[in-house]
Design a protein around this motif. Structure first.
Motif, PDB file in Angstrom:
ATOM      1  N   ALA A   1       0.830  -1.204   0.000  1.00  0.00           N
ATOM      2  CA  ALA A   1       0.000   0.000   0.000  1.00  0.00           C
ATOM      3  C   ALA A   1       0.864   1.253   0.000  1.00  0.00           C
ATOM      4  O   ALA A   1       0.394   2.336  -0.336  1.00  0.00           O
ATOM      5  N   GLY A   2       2.136   1.111   0.340  1.00  0.00           N
ATOM      6  CA  GLY A   2       3.003   2.288   0.412  1.00  0.00           C
ATOM      7  C   GLY A   2       3.434   2.841  -0.928  1.00  0.00           C
ATOM      8  O   GLY A   2       4.140   3.829  -0.986  1.00  0.00           O
ATOM      9  N   MET A   3       3.011   2.212  -2.031  1.00  0.00           N
ATOM     10  CA  MET A   3       3.449   2.742  -3.324  1.00  0.00           C
ATOM     11  C   MET A   3       2.485   3.776  -3.905  1.00  0.00           C
ATOM     12  O   MET A   3       2.746   4.378  -4.934  1.00  0.00           O
ATOM     13  N   ILE A   4       1.398   4.025  -3.199  1.00  0.00           N
ATOM     14  CA  ILE A   4       0.422   5.005  -3.665  1.00  0.00           C
ATOM     15  C   ILE A   4       1.051   6.380  -3.803  1.00  0.00           C
ATOM     16  O   ILE A   4       1.731   6.839  -2.902  1.00  0.00           O
ATOM     17  N   GLY A   5       0.790   7.008  -4.905  1.00  0.00           N
ATOM     18  CA  GLY A   5       1.260   8.382  -5.083  1.00  0.00           C
ATOM     19  C   GLY A   5       2.765   8.471  -5.185  1.00  0.00           C
ATOM     20  O   GLY A   5       3.336   9.542  -5.071  1.00  0.00           O
TER      21      GLY A   5
END
Ligand code: ADP
Ligand code: ASP
Ligand code: MG
Length: 635
Positions: free
Chosen positions: A406-410
């Motif tokens: 989920a940390g790859m958002i944006g």
């Protein structure tokens, strides 16, 4: 004009004051009754973070109603941190004011300006709560120690110092915090903002940092619905949704939650609920998987990738030169579904002339049957419409490797790093599929071990996992929600040399300029130009990045030996999302068929495990959303 926020507030307060007096007195009485002889409250039992959006605090009456709700929550025995947005459309008004003075105002000054909106609300809400006899204190982002990157207008949270909030909670106060803002970690400690809609992110980040027992997002709809009720009034309320589904929906246009808020909830396991500010209904729960332990430092930037996954024994079927008209994707995938063939990834690339390429992957065992379906449809297209014979290409020996987190958002750099890692390992990428929390590349089976080893090393993952599917998916509906995004543009680079490293180069350049991309598709056909095989690569980007993206890629394109860079801003992206679509043949076909029945042509298709997105003409976006919502019986 200068004092616009205070003007809005003063007028609103004057209107609401008379009506409210009575209620206030009644609540004060009940609050006093609820306290002990010394006015002391019992120690709070649970710590809850509540967030109220712009409409919910849009007038003095509404602030008063919110204050009342807060006092009731405290009386029920909870400690409370409240995050608020700017009142009503204040942020929009401020943006407009700045643009009256400059077409490109400084991002530092914009943050300084926009952060004032939330500051008005925190003070007013604290006053309203105090008026009800409940101690409260308002604090700005900087005062509660919400430390961010120095990246103005889209800063990510690095850390939150909980000390001051905890002190005030111990004093029995409700702590009212300005959402959407922080203070930069480096340099002059300037005020930063998190990006539009960012108050949700402030709230969930605070809940994670304070280890709160729940984060409640109060808004102007009863919760998360099957689609935006402003466009489709028949949209239905969901009682729950998985964090992965919500991440997709939020990023594909459902603005009810800021995607980064969902990311933080998922990463830290924060129980998250979206509810109406006006009613007592339970709202919608966002369900997160059990989180892996992670530090609170580098809150939004630690570890973008949690896992490397792979799927072996896949086959890729590509139909080339498919006529660009409504109905063909529906026919193809409808027939595959009738044959009970489960399709994993689907991409439809940009059209050259007036034909498309459609490619999809299936389990290798289904190769022959899938090929037969494609070949049966091909001649029909050929005879009736297309002077050039369409062809079916089969690659029977492929694998899918994915990075997940989920940390790859944006963070556009993460996908680019994956492409670069594969290129450095000499692995050619045949197909790309992106979702908010996953980037998958289809590669030759022979390259799979090398690709996995390189990715694990790059993203510091011990061992790659075989993708066994999401356990939550079993009970999830095939389509949970439908979203429409009218803020995207399509970007295509034509004639990209077909060799490892090109995707890495192109998306690396966009990443350096902080331009996020999704729905990346490559044409399946190669064209020989001066002896070099070329493909086209297209993706969708934020419309506000379109001009910048075209400019930087045009400069690079010449050096890299690529062709023209084409941007189309008049597109709409419509998407279906549902964890239950995994392993259920026919869901995508149903979407394509409903669009065809409405005479809507699909310009581009991209999928991930739990979503299917179609790019259509902007003018048909709303109709596409309504059609699809109805086709899946969600109304
Ligand atoms: P707030 O000011 O409370 O943050 P927002 O305007 O940011 O509120 O978000 C709420 C709005 O999101 C709703 O009014 C609705 O129009 C819109 N929306 C879009 N998609 C959805 C959806 N799937 N479910 C609920 N609301 C949605
Ligand atoms: N006020 C900010 C905005 O309008 C942040 C928010 O409301 O979440 O974008
Ligand atoms: Mg919002």
């Amino acid at each position: 004009m200068r004092n616009i926020s205070s003007l809005i507030c003063r007028t609103a307060i004057a209107e609401g004051r008379a009506k409210l007096n009575e209620t206030i007195q009644a609540v004060i009485r009940s609050v006093k009754l609820d306290r002990g002889v010394n006015g002391e409250k019992n120690r709070a039992m649970a710590l809850i973070v509540q967030k109220y959006g712009g409409t919910s605090v849009g007038s003095a009456e509404r602030i008063q109603a919110v204050a009342q709700r807060i006092v009731e929550t405290v009386q029920a025995g909870n400690a409370l941190v409240v995050v608020v947005s700017a009142m009503g459309k204040t942020t929009d008004v401020l943006v407009k004011l700045a643009h009256e003075l400059s077409s490109q105002p400084s991002r530092r000054e914009m943050d300084m300006l926009l952060a004032t909106g939330e500051q008005v609300t925190i003070a007013l809400l604290s006053i309203a709560i105090q008026e009800l006899g409940q101690p409260a204190i308002s604090l700005t982002g900087a005062q509660v120690g919400i430390v961010t990157e120095a990246e103005h207008s889209r800063a990510r949270i690095l850390e939150i110092a909980p000390d001051r909030i905890e002190r005030h909670l111990k004093e029995g106060k409700v702590v009212v915090v300005a959402g959407f803002q922080g203070v930069s970690a480096t340099g002059d400690r300037d005020i930063t903002t998190l990006g539009r809609g960012g108050s949700d992110t402030s709230a969930v980040a605070l809940a994670a940092a304070l280890k709160a027992s729940a984060c409640e997002i109060y808004t102007d709809v009863p919760g998360i619905l099957t689609t935006d009720p402003r466009i489709v009034p028949a949209a239905q309320l969901l009682t729950e949704i998985t964090a992965d589904e919500m991440l997709e929906l939020a990023s594909l246009g459902a603005k009810v939650l800021h995607p980064r808020a969902v990311e933080i909830a998922r990463n830290y396991g924060v129980p998250l609920v979206v509810r109406s500010s006006w009613t007592q209904e339970a709202g919608t729960r966002v369900i997160s998987p059990v989180p892996q332990p992670r530090p609170l430092t580098g809150l939004e930037i630690a570890r973008p990738v949690d896992a490397v996954e792979f799927v072996l024994n896949q086959a890729k079927i590509a139909m080339l030169q498919v006529p660009d008209r409504a109905g063909i994707a529906g026919q193809l995938f409808g027939t595959l579904a009738t044959e009970n063939i489960d399709v994993d990834l689907i991409v439809q690339s940009i059209h050259e002339g007036n034909t498309n390429d459609i490619a999809f992957t299936v389990d290798r065992q289904a190769t022959d049957r899938a090929q037969a379906v494609a070949e049966a449809i091909s001649p029909v297209l050929h005879d009736n419409l297309n002077p050039n014979s369409p062809q079916v290409l089969v690659a029977g020996d492929i694998a899918k490797v994915s990075i997940v987190g989920a940390g790859m958002i944006g963070r556009p750099g993460v996908a680019a790093q994956m492409f670069k890692t594969l290129a450095d390992a000499g692995v050619n990428i045949q197909m790309i599929s992106t979702s908010e929390i996953k980037v998958s590349c289809v590669i030759a089976s022979a390259d799979c071990d090398r690709a996995i080893a390189a990715l694990c090393q790059k993203f510091e993952i011990d061992t790659a996992a075989k993708n066994e599917g999401d356990p939550q998916a079993v009970s999830a509906p095939a389509v949970r929600g439908v979203a429409l995004d009218l803020d995207r543009a399509r970007l295509a680079v034509l004639q990209v040399p077909d060799r490892p490293g090109m995707a890495a180069e192109l998306f690396g350049i966009l990443a350096v300029h902080n331009i996020n991309v999704d729905a990346i598709v490559q044409s399946q056909r190669t064209r020989i130009v001066s002896g070099v095989a070329m493909r086209d690569i297209a993706c969708t980007i934020d419309r506000s990045d379109a001009a910048a993206a075209k400019q930087v890629l045009e400069a690079a394109s010449v050096q890299l030996g690529c062709g023209a860079v084409v941007v189309d801003e008049s597109i709409a992206k419509v998407s279906i999302v549902g964890a239950g679509m995994i392993g259920k043949p026919g869901v995508a076909a149903q979407m394509f068929n409903s669009l065809a029945a409405a005479g809507i042509n699909i310009q581009m298709i991209s999928t991930s495990d739990i979503k299917t997105s179609c790019v259509v003409a902007e003018s048909q976006g709303i109709e596409a959303l309504k059609t699809i919502h109805q086709a899946f019986g969600l109304g």
